[in-house]
Design a protein around this motif. Structure first.
Motif, PDB file in Angstrom:
ATOM      1  N   GLN A 193       0.832  -1.079  -0.045  1.00  0.00           N
ATOM      2  CA  GLN A 193       0.029   0.009  -0.021  1.00  0.00           C
ATOM      3  C   GLN A 193       0.823   1.274  -0.042  1.00  0.00           C
ATOM      4  O   GLN A 193       0.351   2.480  -0.040  1.00  0.00           O
ATOM      5  CB  GLN A 193      -1.104  -0.190   1.290  1.00  0.00           C
ATOM      6  N   GLY A 194       2.125   1.018  -0.031  1.00  0.00           N
ATOM      7  CA  GLY A 194       3.188   2.281   0.003  1.00  0.00           C
ATOM      8  C   GLY A 194       3.485   2.665   1.404  1.00  0.00           C
ATOM      9  O   GLY A 194       4.152   3.829   1.367  1.00  0.00           O
ATOM     10  N   HIS A 195       2.917   2.077   2.566  1.00  0.00           N
ATOM     11  CA  HIS A 195       3.360   2.465   3.769  1.00  0.00           C
ATOM     12  C   HIS A 195       4.963   2.092   4.084  1.00  0.00           C
ATOM     13  O   HIS A 195       5.180   0.857   3.635  1.00  0.00           O
ATOM     14  CB  HIS A 195       2.511   1.868   4.795  1.00  0.00           C
ATOM     15  N   HIS A 196       5.463   2.844   5.096  1.00  0.00           N
ATOM     16  CA  HIS A 196       6.881   2.429   5.290  1.00  0.00           C
ATOM     17  C   HIS A 196       6.895   1.649   6.531  1.00  0.00           C
ATOM     18  O   HIS A 196       6.043   1.701   7.476  1.00  0.00           O
ATOM     19  CB  HIS A 196       7.654   3.640   5.449  1.00  0.00           C
ATOM     20  N   ASN A 197       7.921   0.465   6.500  1.00  0.00           N
ATOM     21  CA  ASN A 197       8.012  -0.228   7.591  1.00  0.00           C
ATOM     22  C   ASN A 197       9.421  -0.184   7.894  1.00  0.00           C
ATOM     23  O   ASN A 197      10.253  -0.058   7.121  1.00  0.00           O
ATOM     24  CB  ASN A 197       7.529  -1.813   6.965  1.00  0.00           C
ATOM     25  N   ALA A 198       9.594  -0.364   9.409  1.00  0.00           N
ATOM     26  CA  ALA A 198      10.973  -0.073   9.993  1.00  0.00           C
ATOM     27  C   ALA A 198      11.349  -1.300  10.929  1.00  0.00           C
ATOM     28  O   ALA A 198      10.455  -1.624  11.872  1.00  0.00           O
ATOM     29  CB  ALA A 198      11.137   1.127  10.624  1.00  0.00           C
ATOM     30  N   ALA A 199      12.329  -2.002  10.701  1.00  0.00           N
ATOM     31  CA  ALA A 199      12.681  -3.234  11.628  1.00  0.00           C
ATOM     32  C   ALA A 199      14.087  -3.202  11.972  1.00  0.00           C
ATOM     33  O   ALA A 199      15.031  -3.301  10.855  1.00  0.00           O
ATOM     34  CB  ALA A 199      12.014  -4.596  11.143  1.00  0.00           C
ATOM     35  N   PRO A 200      14.562  -3.370  13.235  1.00  0.00           N
ATOM     36  CA  PRO A 200      15.963  -3.418  13.466  1.00  0.00           C
ATOM     37  C   PRO A 200      16.535  -4.936  13.112  1.00  0.00           C
ATOM     38  O   PRO A 200      16.003  -6.066  13.427  1.00  0.00           O
ATOM     39  CB  PRO A 200      16.101  -3.035  14.858  1.00  0.00           C
ATOM     40  N   TYR A 201      17.726  -4.952  12.583  1.00  0.00           N
ATOM     41  CA  TYR A 201      18.463  -6.432  12.238  1.00  0.00           C
ATOM     42  C   TYR A 201      19.885  -5.911  12.720  1.00  0.00           C
ATOM     43  O   TYR A 201      20.701  -5.135  12.287  1.00  0.00           O
ATOM     44  CB  TYR A 201      18.356  -6.651  10.843  1.00  0.00           C
ATOM     45  N   SER A 202      20.508  -7.058  13.434  1.00  0.00           N
ATOM     46  CA  SER A 202      21.698  -7.026  13.811  1.00  0.00           C
ATOM     47  C   SER A 202      22.766  -8.153  12.883  1.00  0.00           C
ATOM     48  O   SER A 202      24.029  -8.174  13.170  1.00  0.00           O
ATOM     49  CB  SER A 202      22.323  -7.116  15.382  1.00  0.00           C
ATOM     50  N   PHE A 203      21.885  -9.224  12.251  1.00  0.00           N
ATOM     51  CA  PHE A 203      22.684  -9.939  11.438  1.00  0.00           C
ATOM     52  C   PHE A 203      22.934  -9.215  10.020  1.00  0.00           C
ATOM     53  O   PHE A 203      22.240  -9.261   9.331  1.00  0.00           O
ATOM     54  CB  PHE A 203      21.936 -11.246  11.278  1.00  0.00           C
ATOM     55  N   PHE A 204      23.797  -8.340  10.005  1.00  0.00           N
ATOM     56  CA  PHE A 204      23.971  -7.177   9.307  1.00  0.00           C
ATOM     57  C   PHE A 204      25.464  -6.598   9.124  1.00  0.00           C
ATOM     58  O   PHE A 204      26.038  -6.637  10.302  1.00  0.00           O
ATOM     59  CB  PHE A 204      23.088  -6.095   9.519  1.00  0.00           C
ATOM     60  N   ASN A 205      26.095  -6.510   7.856  1.00  0.00           N
ATOM     61  CA  ASN A 205      27.305  -6.074   7.716  1.00  0.00           C
ATOM     62  C   ASN A 205      27.563  -5.496   6.286  1.00  0.00           C
ATOM     63  O   ASN A 205      26.707  -5.841   5.437  1.00  0.00           O
ATOM     64  CB  ASN A 205      28.498  -6.776   8.249  1.00  0.00           C
ATOM     65  N   VAL A 206      28.583  -4.581   6.169  1.00  0.00           N
ATOM     66  CA  VAL A 206      29.084  -4.430   4.813  1.00  0.00           C
ATOM     67  C   VAL A 206      30.107  -5.407   4.456  1.00  0.00           C
ATOM     68  O   VAL A 206      30.921  -5.587   5.411  1.00  0.00           O
ATOM     69  CB  VAL A 206      29.595  -2.901   4.802  1.00  0.00           C
ATOM     70  N   LEU A 207      30.051  -5.763   3.175  1.00  0.00           N
ATOM     71  CA  LEU A 207      30.876  -6.978   2.750  1.00  0.00           C
ATOM     72  C   LEU A 207      32.057  -6.540   1.690  1.00  0.00           C
ATOM     73  O   LEU A 207      32.948  -7.020   1.479  1.00  0.00           O
ATOM     74  CB  LEU A 207      30.042  -8.160   2.228  1.00  0.00           C
ATOM     75  N   SER A 208      31.642  -5.624   0.861  1.00  0.00           N
ATOM     76  CA  SER A 208      32.437  -4.955  -0.481  1.00  0.00           C
ATOM     77  C   SER A 208      32.266  -3.668  -0.592  1.00  0.00           C
ATOM     78  O   SER A 208      31.349  -3.074  -0.214  1.00  0.00           O
ATOM     79  CB  SER A 208      32.118  -6.157  -1.599  1.00  0.00           C
ATOM     80  N   GLU A 209      33.256  -2.961  -1.074  1.00  0.00           N
ATOM     81  CA  GLU A 209      33.143  -1.588  -1.737  1.00  0.00           C
ATOM     82  C   GLU A 209      32.927  -1.520  -2.995  1.00  0.00           C
ATOM     83  O   GLU A 209      32.834  -0.358  -3.742  1.00  0.00           O
ATOM     84  CB  GLU A 209      33.981  -0.789  -1.226  1.00  0.00           C
ATOM     85  N   ASP A 210      33.426  -2.530  -3.980  1.00  0.00           N
ATOM     86  CA  ASP A 210      33.588  -2.462  -5.374  1.00  0.00           C
ATOM     87  C   ASP A 210      32.927  -3.827  -6.032  1.00  0.00           C
ATOM     88  O   ASP A 210      33.912  -4.672  -6.311  1.00  0.00           O
ATOM     89  CB  ASP A 210      35.005  -2.199  -5.758  1.00  0.00           C
TER      90      ASP A 210
END
Length: 216
Positions: free
Chosen positions: A40-57
């Protein structure tokens, strides 16, 4: 040094036991407050800690998404699968309480954004909005979703654009003002960590290490 360890064979542990062991050992983890859009176009927000940055290129981040207690995929996973985009809003100390409110299992008709008193602003390169109160927001496009089991997906997203709170990053050098950036770290269970104690340890060259070790 004596090798005094306790061995855990993960094949002998339940998924819940594996989660408890791994999430307690690999800490602290950054927290992604992930914003997605409903049908419907509504925004949802949820926290996650199984998360990280893996690459820059290319610039790639990873999200570990798990099903809910009923064995169903949560709104975040469903919305990413449909919209192919999401926004990662990093969590600092000032955002901690409102991040925790976003973890409450609200009914579908109630918004985590409203409940937490957060503000959504338009993104630049994706249709999903970002959280104004977040110190850093990453606009992401889904690259691939790896379905490892009925309970666990890993979403790989390409970061297209980064929004940074004014004064937090030098636009010329891209250096972060570490005295003004207070990222929150996830430990385990209900434990979190503040980054109040820091120290500098420059990487040594081979020559520097040999000089310190007294070797030729």
């Amino acid at each position: 040094m004596t090798d005094a360890t306790t061995r855990f064979d993960l094949a002998e542990l339940t998924p819940r036991e594996r989660y408890k062991l791994l999430s307690s050992a690999i800490v602290p983890r950054p927290i992604a407050l992930v914003v997605t859009r409903s049908p419907q176009g509504h925004h949802n927000a949820a926290p996650y800690s199984f998360f990280n940055v893996l690459s820059e290129d290319p610039a790639i981040v990873a999200l570990g998404l798990q099903v809910n207690a009923a064995g169903e995929h949560k709104d975040t996973a469903n919305n990413i699968a449909r919209e192919k985009e999401f926004v990662i809003n990093l969590v600092d100390d000032a955002l901690a309480d409102r991040m925790n409110i976003c973890a409450v299992d609200l009914p579908p008709e109630e918004s985590e954004i409203d409940a937490a008193g957060l503000t959504i602003a338009a993104s630049s390169m994706v249709g999903t909005g970002r959280i104004v109160e977040s110190p850093i927001a990453l606009e992401c496009r889904e690259v691939q979703t790896l379905k490892f089991s009925p309970r666990r997906n890993i979403v790989l997203g390409e970061v297209l654009c980064v929004h940074v709170r004014e004064g937090l990053v030098d636009p010329q050098t891209l250096n972060v003002d570490i005295d003004n950036y207070e990222p929150l770290g996830r430990l385990f269970a209900s434990l979190y960590s503040r980054q109040s104690t820091r120290f500098s340890m420059p990487r040594m060259s081979l020559e520097e290490w040999r000089d310190r070790a007294g070797t030729d």
